[in-house]
Design a protein around this motif. Structure first.
Motif, PDB file in Angstrom:
ATOM      1  N   GLU A  56      30.818  55.638  38.168  1.00  0.00           N
ATOM      2  CA  GLU A  56      31.061  54.609  37.160  1.00  0.00           C
ATOM      3  C   GLU A  56      32.156  55.042  36.179  1.00  0.00           C
TER       4      GLU A  56
ATOM      5  N   ALA B 163      35.518  54.909  37.915  1.00  0.00           N
ATOM      6  CA  ALA B 163      35.876  53.509  38.148  1.00  0.00           C
ATOM      7  C   ALA B 163      36.487  52.878  36.902  1.00  0.00           C
TER       8      ALA B 163
ATOM      9  N   GLU C  43      40.083  54.149  36.620  1.00  0.00           N
ATOM     10  CA  GLU C  43      40.977  53.619  37.644  1.00  0.00           C
ATOM     11  C   GLU C  43      41.229  52.116  37.459  1.00  0.00           C
ATOM     12  N   LEU C  44      40.220  51.392  37.040  1.00  0.00           N
ATOM     13  CA  LEU C  44      40.386  49.951  36.826  1.00  0.00           C
ATOM     14  C   LEU C  44      41.358  49.668  35.680  1.00  0.00           C
TER      15      LEU C  44
ATOM     16  N   LYS D  69      43.235  46.193  35.527  1.00  0.00           N
ATOM     17  CA  LYS D  69      42.051  45.346  35.695  1.00  0.00           C
ATOM     18  C   LYS D  69      41.112  45.577  34.504  1.00  0.00           C
TER      19      LYS D  69
ATOM     20  N   GLU E 116      37.509  43.878  34.400  1.00  0.00           N
ATOM     21  CA  GLU E 116      36.536  44.565  35.254  1.00  0.00           C
ATOM     22  C   GLU E 116      36.095  45.887  34.633  1.00  0.00           C
ATOM     23  N   ALA E 117      37.039  46.603  34.013  1.00  0.00           N
ATOM     24  CA  ALA E 117      36.696  47.871  33.357  1.00  0.00           C
ATOM     25  C   ALA E 117      35.758  47.623  32.180  1.00  0.00           C
TER      26      ALA E 117
ATOM     27  N   LEU F 167      30.100  48.719  42.200  1.00  0.00           N
ATOM     28  CA  LEU F 167      31.470  49.114  41.875  1.00  0.00           C
ATOM     29  C   LEU F 167      32.456  48.604  42.925  1.00  0.00           C
TER      30      LEU F 167
ATOM     31  N   ASP G 130      36.092  48.950  45.099  1.00  0.00           N
ATOM     32  CA  ASP G 130      36.702  50.080  45.813  1.00  0.00           C
ATOM     33  C   ASP G 130      37.768  50.691  44.893  1.00  0.00           C
ATOM     34  N   TYR G 131      37.295  51.367  43.857  1.00  0.00           N
ATOM     35  CA  TYR G 131      38.192  51.826  42.800  1.00  0.00           C
ATOM     36  C   TYR G 131      39.156  52.915  43.247  1.00  0.00           C
ATOM     37  N   LYS G 132      38.847  53.584  44.362  1.00  0.00           N
ATOM     38  CA  LYS G 132      39.746  54.643  44.835  1.00  0.00           C
ATOM     39  C   LYS G 132      40.990  54.094  45.519  1.00  0.00           C
TER      40      LYS G 132
ATOM     41  N   LEU H 222      42.741  51.069  44.516  1.00  0.00           N
ATOM     42  CA  LEU H 222      43.296  49.958  43.737  1.00  0.00           C
ATOM     43  C   LEU H 222      44.820  49.945  43.818  1.00  0.00           C
TER      44      LEU H 222
END
Length: 304
Positions: free
Chosen positions: A216, A219, A222-223, A228, A231-232, A298, A300-302, A304
């Motif tokens: 989390e 994520a 990265e978001l 994004k 979403e974050a 979550l 697919d934050y890896k 993005l």
């Protein structure tokens, strides 16, 4: 710059057995979970790591064990919080010998040093190690503030590269960027204002609740990095009751209890700390259980 000062760097807890010895088995489980989630570095021996209770030998054992577990995937940093300049220099040199790739350095412990003394303390450490340094600026807890004018002097040392910004003042992110540009990288150090700090330009987050919730935490970073923000924010709002467990005196007990619930650690702390009990314990358990019931799915934050 030998460290990329960015992303999520967990200030990991130190694991202890029931006999109050280092528990490297459970420690490795947690470190691997952090790596699997995609963290960008590991910080050892901070407040969450119960540094003040660790012997010099234990700190060195933790460092070498972590270096072995990580195998170069991310940099391993160790915290330096010493009472004397001589001991701080020795700690920095031992960290380098043990394979650490960077240092997080607190001001002198116990003695409330003045501005000139604080600057000279940090410079002495920097001048006696080749490791890159992140200054831990936390006047709320440690009563010494490293001001922008002090950083102006400190940045004459090439290996002072970053600040763990824990003043609780988000406007400091903008002030640092306006004054120093990218010369001084910013790692926000307060969980409850981390997303705001990142949006305002902080390069990364030295995080606490990441110990129990690594995916989390990564994520969120990265978001927001991918733009994004909505979403974050959704994940961060879910996270907030947990993050507030990191900004009170029992943060170590709180986060270790959270690690139990996510199968990433044990509740063992080292005296004088004691496990939570009574209403305080029930409050923390309810906070954790409520969060787990509503744990977000979550993206697919890896990728993005």
């Amino acid at each position: 710059m030998s460290i990329q000062w960015k992303g999520i760097m967990p200030a990991v807890t130190t694991k202890f057995t029931d006999n109050d010895e280092l528990d490297l088995k459970n420690f490795e489980i947690n470190i691997k979970a952090q790596l699997d989630a995609g963290v960008h570095g590991i910080v050892l021996g901070g407040t969450l790591g119960e540094a003040s209770t660790l012997s010099d030998q234990e700190k060195r054992k933790l460092t070498t064990a972590t270096v072995d577990i990580v195998k170069g995937k991310v940099p391993v940093l160790i915290n330096i919080g010493e009472q004397t300049t001589t001991n701080a220099i020795l700690a920095a040199q031992k960290a380098e010998e043990d394979g650490a790739k960077g240092l997080m350095v607190l001001p002198p412990m116990r003695y409330k040093s003045g501005d000139r003394e604080t600057v000279e303390y940090f410079k002495a450490i920097a001048n006696n190690t080749s490791l890159p340094i992140m200054i831990y600026n936390n006047p709320v807890d440690y009563k010494i503030e490293v001001t922008l004018d002090m950083f102006e002097e400190l940045l004459k040392c090439d290996n002072i590269e970053a600040v763990k910004e824990s003043t609780r003042n988000i406007t400091n992110v903008t002030r640092i960027k306006n004054r120093f540009g990218d010369r001084l990288k910013i790692m926000t150090g307060v969980d409850t204002i981390a997303l705001e700090s990142l949006i305002m330009g902080a390069d990364g987050w030295v995080a606490g609740l990441v110990c129990a919730f690594p995916a989390e935490t990564v994520a969120i970073y990265e978001l927001q990095k991918a733009g994004k923000i909505k979403e974050a924010i959704e994940i961060f709002r879910w996270f907030m009751p947990l993050l507030e467990l990191d900004i009170i005196p029992t943060l170590v007990q709180n986060i270790k209890l959270a690690e139990v619930y996510t199968n990433l650690g044990t509740e063992n702390v080292r005296a004088p700390r004691l496990p939570l009990e009574g209403d305080e314990r029930q409050h923390v358990i309810k906070t954790i259980e409520d969060a787990l019931k509503n744990r977000p799915t979550l993206p697919d934050y890896k990728n993005l």
